[in-house]
Design a protein around this motif. Structure first.
Motif, short mmCIF file in Angstrom:
data_model
loop_
_atom_site.label_atom_id
_atom_site.label_comp_id
_atom_site.label_asym_id
_atom_site.label_seq_id
_atom_site.Cartn_x
_atom_site.Cartn_y
_atom_site.Cartn_z
N ALA A 44 6.17 -8.49 -5.86
CA ALA A 44 7.04 -7.96 -4.81
C ALA A 44 6.97 -8.83 -3.56
O ALA A 44 7.97 -9.38 -3.12
N HIS A 45 5.81 -8.90 -2.98
CA HIS A 45 5.58 -9.84 -1.87
C HIS A 45 4.09 -9.94 -1.65
O HIS A 45 3.31 -9.29 -2.34
N PRO A 52 3.95 -3.13 -3.23
CA PRO A 52 3.76 -2.32 -4.43
C PRO A 52 3.63 -3.20 -5.68
O PRO A 52 3.97 -4.37 -5.64
N GLY A 53 3.16 -2.62 -6.74
CA GLY A 53 3.23 -3.30 -8.04
C GLY A 53 1.94 -3.96 -8.50
O GLY A 53 1.22 -4.57 -7.71
N SER A 128 0.80 1.36 4.77
CA SER A 128 0.19 0.94 3.52
C SER A 128 0.21 2.08 2.51
O SER A 128 0.00 3.23 2.85
N GLY A 129 0.46 1.74 1.26
CA GLY A 129 0.46 2.73 0.20
C GLY A 129 -0.93 3.27 -0.05
O GLY A 129 -1.09 4.29 -0.72
N ARG A 167 -5.91 0.87 -6.68
CA ARG A 167 -4.89 -0.16 -6.50
C ARG A 167 -5.60 -1.51 -6.31
O ARG A 167 -6.26 -1.96 -7.24
N MET A 420 13.80 4.98 -8.94
CA MET A 420 12.95 5.23 -7.78
C MET A 420 13.72 5.97 -6.70
O MET A 420 13.22 6.92 -6.10
N ASP B 41 4.71 2.83 -3.31
CA ASP B 41 3.82 3.99 -3.33
C ASP B 41 3.67 4.60 -1.96
O ASP B 41 3.21 5.73 -1.83
N ALA B 42 3.98 3.82 -0.92
CA ALA B 42 3.75 4.33 0.43
C ALA B 42 4.95 5.11 0.93
O ALA B 42 5.01 5.48 2.08
#
Lengths: 534, 324, 313
Positions: A44-45, A52-53, A128-129, A167, A420, B41-42
């Motif tokens: 993703a980046h 993510p990912g 942040s996730g 993660r 999504m 996810d965030a």
């Protein structure tokens, strides 16, 4: 010809030595070479704290470093941390850092940078996730340059698990680099902006082409990494991946499509195929509530017209789906039929398959009770995204099985972004087939399943799940925890908030000459011990 | 003439702008936006709203377009919301691949079409002609991806993987990145099948057109006059007929660019080439607005410019056609 | 001076002619143009072969339910990836669906989309072309600008974006979306074609005479103008069907066409490329089906063109 006594002794000694040394020689890691890796999806980046990912995560684990890592058998080993202590009440974690751990920009990895990184992750502005994982942290204190202390608000049994492997695990950011470069610089992988303390440093990322990382000479483990370079390419099509692997163009497939494993075994008999008990759930999730006022993400909810009724959910999800048949067709039997939300390979998993045996007669009866029958047939949509073709296969089998109950399921295949958007934004859907994320502990699933999380797609809004998860996370006694885990599994099955079908198998494939890789499912992908035997 | 040329050159700008505007608006009509994928996810509603604000996605569509235009004029093609990568940089990295593919495809197409058409025209209604025409008819009827699949079957999955089924190796000197696979033979291996898949369809169409226009010219006044002058058959045909037949061919080649671009998307997807085609379609599916704009911009620009060049060549080649 | 008409059939643009040869309506002959055309058609080998293929395809499409041994969407979990046999002449795919049935039903879908997209484009494009050509001036300018805009797009770019906006689905709705997307892209071709014809006829004296007599415009358009455009329209339509089928197959190949379980040749081809080494026929036969269908329409269209205007040969 007889050798003089001394030389014959020497000869014998040398022979012995050779015998002893030779096998070890064959095992000694060779330095050098480029490891060519293939990903099935784009990265993703490169802002590790927010991207993510999996693809990003596996890069982050090699460019970045954290405090601790976890081994396949669940032990913790120090990464940048040399040692750590946990206070008896579980509220204080003290980490002592290794000396001479450096970031790629030359600055030191010290307690201040650990504090900086954790604070950053906890900051809502970072988005942040992983923020929710740090919820239990009260504060981070620097005791001395090499000692950092994390103070918790309440006990958290999975602090180390979280720091190691939720993660990316904790990825340490260099304060200097973070302040010097912007978020966009990091995202795009601008030279000098993406800085970590891991064994490899970023050389170049060209999205759609490759990502290249080179050995970081000042890595804190002497002699490692053995590889000069790791080069990652994205090959989305499994057949192309197989062809490239067979031709020797790539050394390692980071995540291989389970459908083609048998084919690969035939094509490349010497390949090392790595797998384990599944750690990712394969779901056929059903939507439980919909917005009462029609506005997405509204706090006011009303039951979903079809699956809001528990009887229907149980009829369809619990008794109406033949999990064994799905596993046989979709995975050729190479997965575990599984009812529980916690996959077979995850910590504290409990087998609750007996709670939902396949019973079409019972399912039909329950549907009839709920008002469905020949005069009012049950009809609903299943969406499957096209990221993995297996989702559509499973949806098709479910459709068949629904037909046996007199119900009609219509399948819609959409792209991942659409999926999504629909699920995350409370859009209209009935059932979807997807495998979400891998879970190292049941706790890491909390953000998926608890009542308020955006990722809790069914939107069950049942606060009891929050209580259960909280109790589980705070219970420091492993035996009691296991009991709570069982409670959680049973609770979800009784209420059918998450309808699990099976585990989602995960495969990694390596060429015979790739040595030294430690398989730890999706959780830890590290190249610093890898060497090429050629 | 010069006025016409000037007028056409000026005309490029509004045409390209119109296309990019339409694409801009259309992409915003696609259900879903990149913010969901970006946050992953965030994702929370509040964060989504903030992010949309940061990237200006909450403004009216036309305002967003004008902003994009404003940056474009200063040479800034914007950056992808999803990956942060500057669009112009990515486009330039992908360009050599697609350019090579298209040029080689056209070359293959011409290399097949010109001899085939010559045979057809010179030996009309003979076996050779019928063969050439039939083959052309077949070529026109096969979709590019099927040719590609057949090629893959024979050369990649069969023949022990003689040709690679995906990826790319750059020609020496064309590598736009720091780290590249560079080799002439490697490049040929990777570009051959896609170029053939793309070129064969074009060859078929070109053959048919070239042949019929050559036939027409042969029957027309030019050739009768030249023959009357006493010139022998061969040079008459080759010189006059071919040259005149090139006019509609050039025109058609210009028209084919649109299909070449579309065909490139398909072929690049099939052979997993890191070119503009995969760039565009990945961007569209990911709703990466900025990248789609970059893709639309360059394809529209190429399309319009090539059409202009074709028209100009047409003018030069046929002295009887003059545009007021 | 005639500028080359851009577009025309996808495969071949109307050729620019030397200025001396203008396209005119066929002069009055001893038999009606229709009968003469038919005669020429019957003599042309290509047209006959093409017509035969198209006829067979139509029969297959209409009687698909009867001809196909199974339903195209029944999965039979026990016989996935079966080799071709008496039971399943073309084998079965990953979900045990009979390939032969899928190919047969795919005929119906492909033909449906091919024909209806072209008819839709005709239905919208012809009136646009006629109005633009007949009334000229501002209306012409405006309409042709819009047509030019659509034509300015590389065909697949526009079709892809349209399908992403419509969101590909299965079933009838999905089929309609694909039809619509392709039709939109094709409208300008028919519009320009008709407009060109109208322009060349507009100035003729008999049209002036009609107007002087007070005949209303729409009647003039219908009675006098339209018949003269008929020949190129018919040819373009037939060839256009071939193109539409290729476009639909390509969209499905990219995953943006009709979705499963609706049987689609392009989708089947794509889905089964992954298994091509062990199960070659699963990709091969849908591909061949596309090829034969497109070939049939191309041959027929070619034959039509030869029959209706031999000078185009």
């Amino acid at each position: 010809m007889r050798l003089p006594a001394r030389s014959s002794a020497l000869a014998t000694l040398l022979t012995f030595a050779w015998v002893l040394v030779a096998p070890a020689d064959a095992q000694a890691p060779k330095r050098g070479g480029t490891l060519r890796v293939s990903y099935g999806n784009e990265i993703a980046h490169l802002d590790f704290h927010t991207a993510p990912g999996y693809e990003m995560m596996w890069v982050a684990m090699n460019i970045g470093c954290g405090l601790v890592n976890i081994t396949p058998d669940g032990r913790f080993v120090g990464d940048a941390a040399e040692s750590w202590q946990v206070a008896p009440d579980g509220l204080l974690y003290t980490f002592k850092l290794k000396k001479s751990v450096l970031f790629h920009d030359g600055t030191a990895v010290d307690a201040a940078s650990v504090k900086f990184s954790i604070d950053r992750l906890m900051d809502p502005n970072t988005k942040s996730g992983m923020r929710s994982f740090y919820e239990s942290i009260h504060s981070v204190e620097v005791l001395d340059p090499l000692t950092v202390q994390i103070r918790l608000k309440h006990p958290y049994a999975f602090m180390l698990h979280m720091l190691a492997a939720y993660r990316t695990g904790l990825v340490l950011y260099s304060p200097t680099a973070t302040q010097k470069f912007s978020l966009e610089d990091r995202k795009q992988g601008k030279p000098g902006a993406v800085v970590g303390c891991g064994p490899f440093k970023l050389v170049e990322w060209v999205k759609g082409s490759h990502l290249v990382m080179d050995r970081f000479d000042k890595y804190f483990v002497a002699g490692q990494p053995y590889l000069d370079r790791v080069m990652i390419r994205v090959i989305k099509d499994p057949v192309a991946e197989m062809a490239a692997f067979k031709a020797g163009e790539i050394d390692f497939i980071a995540s291989f499509s389970p459908e083609h494993v048998d084919n690969l075994k035939v094509q490349a008999p010497k390949a090392q195929i790595m797998t384990g008990k599944e750690t990712t759930p394969m779901l056929a999730a059903m939507k439980v509530t919909v917005p009462a006022d029609g506005k997405p993400m509204s706090k006011e909810r009303k039951p979903h017209p079809i699956f809001g009724d528990l009887k229907v959910r149980k009829a369809v999800g619990c008794y109406g789906i033949d999990r064994k048949e799905i596993v046989k067709i979709a995975f050729k039997g190479q997965a575990t039929p599984w009812v529980g939300m916690n996959p077979p390979g995850t910590l504290d998993t409990v087998d609750v398959n007996h709670l939902c045996p396949y019973d079409p007669a019972k399912a039909k009866a329950m549907l009839a009770e709920a008002g469905y029958g020949p005069s009012k047939p049950l009809t609903f949509d299943i969406i499957a995204d096209n990221e993995k073709s297996v989702f559509n296969v499973i949806a098709t089998v479910i459709k068949e099985q629904m037909a046996r109950l007199g119900a009609t399921a219509n399948i819609r295949v959409v792209d991942k972004v659409s999926w999504m958007n629909t699920t995350l934004q409370d859009g209209p859907w009935d059932m979807y087939v997807e495998d979400l994320l891998s879970l190292i502990t049941l706790d890491s699933n909390g953000y998926l399943s608890n009542s308020s999380s955006t990722w809790s797609h069914p939107r069950h809004n049942d606060k009891r799940t929050d209580e259960l998860y909280a109790r589980y996370a705070r219970e420091l006694d492993p035996a009691k925890r296991k009991a709570i885990a069982k409670e959680i599994q049973e609770f979800f099955v009784e209420n059918m908030y998450w309808n699990n079908i099976s585990g989602s198998p995960f495969y990694m494939v390596a060429q015979p000459w790739m040595k030294g890789y430690t398989y730890n499912a999706e959780f830890e992908v590290h190249y610093h011990t890898v060497w090429l035997d050629k | 003439m010069r006025v016409y040329l000037l007028r056409r050159l000026l005309h490029i700008v509004p045409t390209v702008l119109m296309i990019t505007l339409v694409v801009f608006v259309m992409m915003r009509s696609v259900p879903g936006d990149p913010v969901v994928a970006l946050l992953g996810d965030a994702y929370t509603e509040e964060d989504a709203v903030k992010v949309r604000e940061v990237y200006g996605l909450d403004k009216p569509v036309l305002v967003q377009y004008v902003i994009w235009l404003g940056k474009l004029v200063r040479g800034d093609w914007g950056a992808s919301i999803l990956s942060g990568r500057p669009v112009l940089q990515d486009v330039l990295v992908r360009l050599p691949v697609t350019l090579e593919l298209i040029l080689l495809s056209m070359a293959i197409a011409l290399a097949i079409a010109i001899p085939a058409a010559l045979i057809g025209a010179l030996r009309q209604n003979t076996w050779a002609d019928y063969t050439a025409t039939s083959v052309a008819m077949i070529g026109v009827s096969i979709p590019e991806f099927f040719i590609g699949v057949l090629l893959l079957l024979v050369f990649s999955f069969g023949l022990n993987g003689f040709l690679p089924s995906s990826g790319w190796v750059y020609l020496p000197g064309t590598c736009p990145m720091m780290v590249c696979g560079v080799s002439l033979w490697g490049n040929v291996q990777h570009v051959l099948m896609p170029a053939i898949a793309l070129g064969v369809g074009r060859a078929a169409i070109l053959t048919r057109l070239l042949r019929s226009s050559m036939l027409e010219v042969i029957r027309s006044e030019y050739v009768t006059t030249a023959r009357a002058k006493g010139l022998s058959e061969r040079p008459v045909v080759l010189k006059h007929a071919l040259k005149n037949a090139l006019i509609p061919t050039v025109t058609v080649m210009g028209l084919q660019v649109g299909f070449l671009i579309g065909g490139a998307i398909v072929v690049e997807t099939l052979f997993a080439m890191p070119g503009l085609g995969t760039f565009g379609i990945d961007a569209i599916i990911a709703r990466d607005y900025q990248q789609v704009q970059g893709f639309a911009l360059i394809t529209a620009f190429a399309f319009v410019v090539i059409n202009l060049l074709v028209d100009l060549t047409y003018t030069f080649l046929d002295p009887r056609i003059r545009y007021a | 001076m005639t500028k080359p008409i851009r577009g025309g059939s996808l495969q071949e643009a109307e050729l620019p002619r030397p200025a001396s040869v203008a396209w005119t309506a066929p002069a009055v002959r001893s038999e009606s143009p229709f009968a003469e055309g038919l005669r020429r058609l019957r003599r042309s080998h290509t047209a006959v072969v093409g017509a035969a293929i198209v006829a067979v395809l139509l029969v297959v499409a209409i009687f698909a339910d009867v001809l196909a041994p199974y339903s195209p969407s029944t999965n039979d979990q026990t016989t996935t990836f079966a080799r071709p046999s008496w039971d399943h002449p073309l084998g079965t795919d990953q979900m045990g669906r009979d390939m032969l049935s899928r190919v047969i039903h795919g005929t119906r879908i492909s033909l449906l989309i091919g024909v209806s997209s072209v008819l839709l484009a005709l239905f919208l494009g012809v009136p646009i072309g006629m109005i633009a050509g007949y009334y000229g001036g501002r209306i012409d300018g405006l309409l042709m600008r819009v047509m030019d805009l659509i034509l300015a797009f590389p065909i697949y770019l526009l079709a892809i974006i349209l399908m992403v906006i419509f969101t590909p689905t299965a079933g009838l709705i999905g089929t309609m979306k694909v039809t619509g997307a392709i039709a939109i892209v094709r409208i300008p071709i028919y519009a320009r074609l008709v407009r060109g014809s109208v322009l060349s006829i507009k100035e003729k004296e008999f049209v002036e005479a009609c107007r002087a007599l007070g005949v209303r415009d729409p009647w003039i358009l219908l009675r006098h103008v339209l018949p003269n455009c008929l020949a190129p329209i018919i040819v373009t339509t037939t060839l256009g069907i071939a193109t539409s089928i290729i476009v639909e197959a390509t969209l499905s190949f990219l995953g943006l066409g009709t979705q499963p379980p609706t049987p689609s040749w392009g989708w089947d081809l794509k889905a089964n490329v992954a298994f091509i080494q062990a199960n070659l026929w699963l990709s091969l036969f849908p591909g061949l089906a596309i090829f034969v269908t497109v070939l049939g329409f191309n041959l027929f269209g070619d034959g039509l063109r030869d029959a209706l205007d031999p000078r185009l040969k």
